[in-house]
Structure formats: structure tokens, C-alpha cells
Write an enzyme that holds these catalytic residues in place. Structure first.
Site, PDB file in Angstrom:
ATOM      1  N   LYS A 116       0.842  -1.198   0.000  1.00 25.67           N
ATOM      2  CA  LYS A 116       0.000   0.000   0.000  1.00 25.67           C
ATOM      3  C   LYS A 116       0.879   1.251   0.000  1.00 25.67           C
ATOM      4  O   LYS A 116       0.692   2.160  -0.797  1.00 25.67           O
ATOM      5  CB  LYS A 116      -0.880  -0.022   1.256  1.00 25.67           C
ATOM      6  CG  LYS A 116      -1.810   1.144   1.401  1.00 25.67           C
ATOM      7  CD  LYS A 116      -2.415   1.269   2.807  1.00 25.67           C
ATOM      8  CE  LYS A 116      -2.979  -0.021   3.348  1.00 25.67           C
ATOM      9  NZ  LYS A 116      -3.810   0.208   4.560  1.00 25.67           N
ATOM     10  N   LYS A 128       3.631  -2.409  11.124  1.00 26.05           N
ATOM     11  CA  LYS A 128       2.325  -2.374  11.797  1.00 26.05           C
ATOM     12  C   LYS A 128       2.528  -2.834  13.223  1.00 26.05           C
ATOM     13  O   LYS A 128       3.486  -3.545  13.518  1.00 26.05           O
ATOM     14  CB  LYS A 128       1.351  -3.330  11.094  1.00 26.05           C
ATOM     15  CG  LYS A 128      -0.093  -2.990  11.311  1.00 26.05           C
ATOM     16  CD  LYS A 128      -0.562  -1.945  10.321  1.00 26.05           C
ATOM     17  CE  LYS A 128      -1.971  -1.472  10.599  1.00 26.05           C
ATOM     18  NZ  LYS A 128      -2.529  -0.729   9.452  1.00 26.05           N
ATOM     19  N   GLY A 167      -2.561   5.535  13.783  1.00 27.09           N
ATOM     20  CA  GLY A 167      -3.728   4.825  14.309  1.00 27.09           C
ATOM     21  C   GLY A 167      -4.189   3.703  13.395  1.00 27.09           C
ATOM     22  O   GLY A 167      -3.724   3.540  12.276  1.00 27.09           O
ATOM     23  N   ASP A 168      -5.101   2.912  13.925  1.00 26.55           N
ATOM     24  CA  ASP A 168      -5.822   1.885  13.167  1.00 26.55           C
ATOM     25  C   ASP A 168      -7.052   1.601  14.060  1.00 26.55           C
ATOM     26  O   ASP A 168      -7.415   2.462  14.876  1.00 26.55           O
ATOM     27  CB  ASP A 168      -4.943   0.633  12.946  1.00 26.55           C
ATOM     28  CG  ASP A 168      -5.490  -0.304  11.863  1.00 26.55           C
ATOM     29  OD1 ASP A 168      -5.226  -0.059  10.687  1.00 26.55           O
ATOM     30  OD2 ASP A 168      -6.208  -1.263  12.202  1.00 26.55           O
ATOM     31  N   SER A 380      -0.748  10.587   6.102  1.00 25.53           N
ATOM     32  CA  SER A 380       0.286  10.497   7.146  1.00 25.53           C
ATOM     33  C   SER A 380       1.636  10.936   6.588  1.00 25.53           C
ATOM     34  O   SER A 380       2.406  11.630   7.260  1.00 25.53           O
ATOM     35  CB  SER A 380       0.412   9.054   7.657  1.00 25.53           C
ATOM     36  OG  SER A 380      -0.566   8.769   8.620  1.00 25.53           O
TER      37      SER A 380
HETATM   38  N1  GLU Z   1      -3.759   2.206   9.754  1.00 23.41           N
HETATM   39  C1  GLU Z   1      -3.848   2.919   8.517  1.00 23.41           C
HETATM   40  C2  GLU Z   1      -3.691   1.966   7.368  1.00 23.41           C
HETATM   41  O1  GLU Z   1      -4.151   0.828   7.441  1.00 23.41           O
HETATM   42  C3  GLU Z   1      -2.934   4.147   8.474  1.00 23.41           C
HETATM   43  C4  GLU Z   1      -1.479   3.901   8.687  1.00 23.41           C
HETATM   44  C5  GLU Z   1      -0.651   5.178   8.833  1.00 23.41           C
HETATM   45  O2  GLU Z   1      -1.179   6.279   8.692  1.00 23.41           O
HETATM   46  O3  GLU Z   1       0.554   5.030   9.092  1.00 23.41           O
HETATM   47  O4  GLU Z   1      -3.183   2.290   6.326  1.00 23.41           O
END
Ligand code: GLU
Length: 448
Positions: A116, A128, A167-168, A380
Site C-alpha cells: 500500500k 504495523k 492509528g488503526d 500520514s
Molecule cells: N492504519 C492505517 C492503514 O491501514 C494508516 C497507517 C498510517 O497512517 O501510518 O493504512
């Protein structure tokens, strides 16, 4: 041995090496199923064992998180940070606090994140983290004590040039604030770029909060536009009611569509006049209540406790924004029967492989999360850019930047799928383009 057979052997080795981590296996399978044509074009990737290296995280950290609740009882949770790949930049990815979190979930999320982040074209690697801590029903003070304890270990592994969490699920502005405060206190450094998703008063960026949901809808709009259509006038279902869902609903409404249902783990609400966002934000964001409370303010709407919205609310566009594997084959069949033409993943891997197959067979346009929900991490990266230059941009400019990134990701996935003879296959386009970018950087950096 054919490339496909070689990939099959690699996949079996990954399963054996990571026993019981089903979500991780699923995420790896999906990528390996797509990349054979890219490996055939680039034998140098196979020679350097890029795939085998990509499937093994660079570093995995597991730690104890002890904390005390408001009654003085001691709790022990487990904390994780998986630093998957730093070929393109510092490890970057969110933290998830949810009781289902274990190493397999963190690894699946980290693996997805890597591709991603590559797709955004921005200088960010993949990582992560999270914990099996359940924030549901916990007071602000309990959440603060947990975050402080979590950061007391995590701080030694992260940094603006090393690893930048965000966040997540279960980690929003409140948690990022407590985590940032503790990092600053321990290190005695005001290092704004160490976390993203910060509040606007201390280095946060405009549009970061809205970015994942807005980005998914920008992606949907691009997909529809390419097919000569648009979201305007469409009936849409968005699952979930967290940060991704709320801002996906907001953007669908701004573009003239109507979101008629959303959900949380207690059930779903159906509001044929269109979900009232002010009410939804008040219930879910401000009061942190269950979704059933929505109908107290909208008496014509209905609440289905424990209900499955995919099977009961027909729609033209579906934006699954709750969690992994929420759309199974039966749900997909119901969506297809109900006339759904477009599915855009707001969450990470919300569609099971069988459901993805059914959508493909039925000719439903399908956007995988690693392309469609990349708006969050892209914003981000824009936050990191603003922190590094001690600048802050307006909402309008930030939204324009986000939209440009999503258009670019869409164009790349679309073009790559065509280049490899699979027009309209966004899964292949996203996996191949993301993989190529990571592979090229790894190859250039030698055997590390
Ligand atoms: N948790 C989000 C994602 O799945 C954002 C990750 C981020 O901003 O570092 O992409």
C-alpha cells in the site's frame, strides 16, 4: 519449474514458517497469486530471492504491557510492532488495539501496508503494530495508563527516521495524544514526525482524520468515472462506523450519493433517507456509544441487532470499512443479487478470497484495500512532510493533495493491469505495481 510452481513452493514455506497465522497466509497468498507475470518479466527479482525476503519481516518485536485499571486491578496485555520492510523509507503503519490482535494479524497488516505504502509513491516503508488490549468500555484514564505503558517499551524502537506509527482500529486521536506525550517525556525530544494522526494543536495535519474514508471514495469515483459513470445518485452501503466509515459516508454525500446503512459489532442501522452524519458522529465519535443509539435520534430508521447488512440492504456501491474478512461468499452472492456493481475496500482485506472470486466472475468492479484505502497513510506521509518542514497546510490544499495521490494510485493500478493483459483487474494492478516498486529498491540496496 514454472514461476507459478516456484511461488507455490515459496507459499508453502511461508505457511510452515509461520504456523497458525491464517490472516498472514491469506495476505501473502493474494500477493503471490498476482506477481508471477512480473517475475517472468524480471528474472533478476527471482534470482535475488526478493519474494522470499519480502515475506520475512525485517524485525518483529513482542513485549509485555502491564497497566492498572481504575479499581487498582492489574492487567497484562501483549504489545507488538512488526517492522516489515524499510526499502522505500522508515517503517510506516498504524497501531491496532483490539482483543483479536495477535502476531498473525499484525503480520498480515504489515505485509499489506508495505505494498500500500509503495503504491502511494511516497518515501515510506511498511510496518504495523498493536495490542490485544480492548479499549471498549474503558475510561479515558485507563486508556491513558495503557498507552503510557505501551509507549514505555515502544519508544526505543521508533523514531522519525526509523519507524513512524499511527492509528488503526481502536487507536484514534485520543490514543495518539497519550502515546506522543509519553514518547516526548521519555526521550525529552519534541519529535513531531515520530507519530502521525496527531491533534491539530500539536503537529497534526489537516485532512489526516478524514483521509482514509475520503480517499476510498475518491478512488471509487475514479473507478466509476473510468467506466463512464459516477457516484452521484447511487445508493451506497458502508460497513463500520469508525473513522474510515464516517468520512467515507461524508464524502459519498458530498458527491451526491446516499449511504443508507452502516454498522458496528453490535449490528447495523438502515436509514433510507440517508445516514445523518451529525447524529452518527455524535453517537460514535463524541459519546463512544453503540450504533443502536442512532435510531433514538432518527425514529424512521431501523436498528438490526446482530444483523448482517450485506445480506439485507441492497446497494449499487459497497464500501466495506469495518474489518478483515467481513464479506464472505454468501455476502458477496447477496450483494451481486441485489445489483451491486462496485466494491471498494475501505478496511484492510475485508473481502475473503472466495468473495473476491465471485465478484470477478459476476463482473463487479473491485478495488482492493491496499489501493483504495491508501489515503490514510498517504495523508500520514503528508503530515511527516509538514512536520519535517515545520509547516502546516490548509484543509483545501491538503484535500487536493490527497485527491491527487488517489487519482495517481488509481491510474497506476489501472495502467499496470492493462500492461499485463488483465484490464480492469485492480487486484493484479495494485499487487504488481506495489511489488515492483519494493523489489526494485531492494535489489538496488543489495543483500540486506
Ligand atoms: N492504519 C492505517 C492503514 O491501514 C494508516 C497507517 C498510517 O497512517 O501510518 O493504512
Amino acid at each position: 519449474m514454472s514461476t507459478r510452481d516456484k511461488l507455490e513452493t515459496i507459499f508453502h514455506a511461508v505457511m510452515q514458517r509461520n504456523p497458525g497465522e491464517l490472516e498472514f497466509h491469506q495476505a501473502v497468498r493474494e500477493v503471490l497469486d498476482s506477481v508471477a507475470p512480473a517475475l517472468d518479466k524480471h528474472p533478476e527479482f527471482a534470482e535475488a530471492k526478493i519474494i522470499e525476503r519480502i515475506c520475512e519481516p525485517e524485525r518483529q518485536i513482542i513485549f509485555r504491557v502491564p497497566w492498572e485499571d481504575d479499581r487498582g486491578e492489574v492487567h497484562i496485555n501483549r504489545g507488538f510492532r512488526v517492522e516489515f520492510n524499510s526499502a522505500l523509507g522508515p517503517y510506516k503503519g498504524g497501531l491496532r488495539f483490539h482483543p483479536s490482535v495477535y502476531l498473525g494479524i499484525v503480520k498480515f497488516l504489515g505485509f499489506e501496508q508495505l505494498f500500500k505504502n509503495a503504491l502511494t509513491g511516497m518515501p515510506i516503508g511498511g510496518g504495523k503494530g498493536g495490542s490485544d488490549f480492548d479499549p471498549k468500555g474503558r475510561s479515558d484514564r485507563e486508556v491513558m495508563r495503557f498507552c503510557q505503558s505501551f509507549m514505555t517499551e515502544l519508544y526505543r524502537h521508533i523514531g522519525e527516521y526509523t519507524d513512524v506509527p499511527a492509528g488503526d482500529i481502536g487507536v484514534g486521536g485520543r490514543e495518539i495524544g497519550y502515546l506522543f506525550g509519553q514518547y516526548k517525556r521519555i526521550t525529552n525530544r519534541y519529535e513531531s514526525g515520530v507519530l502521525t494522526g496527531k491533534g491539530l494543536s500539536y503537529g497534526g495535519a489537516q485532512v489526516r482524520r478524514e483521509a482514509t474514508g475520503y480517499g476510498a471514495v475518491f478512488f471509487a469515483e475514479e473507478m466509476l468515472r473510468t467506466a463512464g459513470d459516477s457516484i452521484d445518485g447511487k445508493r451506497v452501503v458502508v460497513s463500520g462506523s469508525g473513522n474510515v466509515a464516517i468520512y467515507a459516508i461524508e464524502k459519498v454525500h458530498q458527491l451526491g450519493g446516499t449511504v443508507v446503512a452502516c454498522s458496528d459489532s453490535s449490528g447495523y442501522v438502515h436509514d433510507d433517507k440517508g445516514i445523518d452524519l451529525e447524529v452518527l458522529k455524535q453517537v460514535k465519535e463524541s459519546r463512544r456509544q453503540r450504533i443502536g443509539q442512532y435510531v433514538e435520534h432518527r425514529p424512521h430508521a431501523t436498528f438490526a441487532p446482530g444483523g448482517n447488512l450485506w445480506r439485507n440492504v441492497p446497494c449499487a456501491v459497497a464500501i466495506p470499512s469495518a474489518t478483515q474478512n467481513e464479506i464472505d461468499a454468501g455476502d458477496a452472492a447477496a450483494l451481486i443479487a441485489g445489483g451491486c456493481t462496485t466494491v471498494v475496500e475501505g478496511a484492510n482485506m475485508p473481502t475473503t478470497p472466495e468473495a473476491v472470486r465471485l465478484f470477478a466472475e459476476a463482473g463487479v468492479r473491485f478495488a482492493p484495500g491496499k489501493a483504495a484505502n491508501a489515503g490514510g497513510v498517504a495523508a500520514s506521509a503528508l503530515e511527516m512532510q509538514q512536520n519535517a518542514s515545520r509547516d502546516s497546510w490548509t484543509f483545501e490544499y491538503s484535500e487536493q493533495r490527497l485527491q491527487a495521490v488517489m487519482r495517481e494510485i488509481h491510474a497506476r493500478c489501472h495502467a499496470t493491469a492493462e500492461e499485463y493483459g488483465m484490464p480492469g483487474n485492480y487486484v493484479a494492478g495494485a499487487n504488481i505495481d506495489g511489488f515492483r516498486r519494493v523489489a526494485e529498491a531492494m535489489l538496488a540496496q543489495g543483500l540486506i
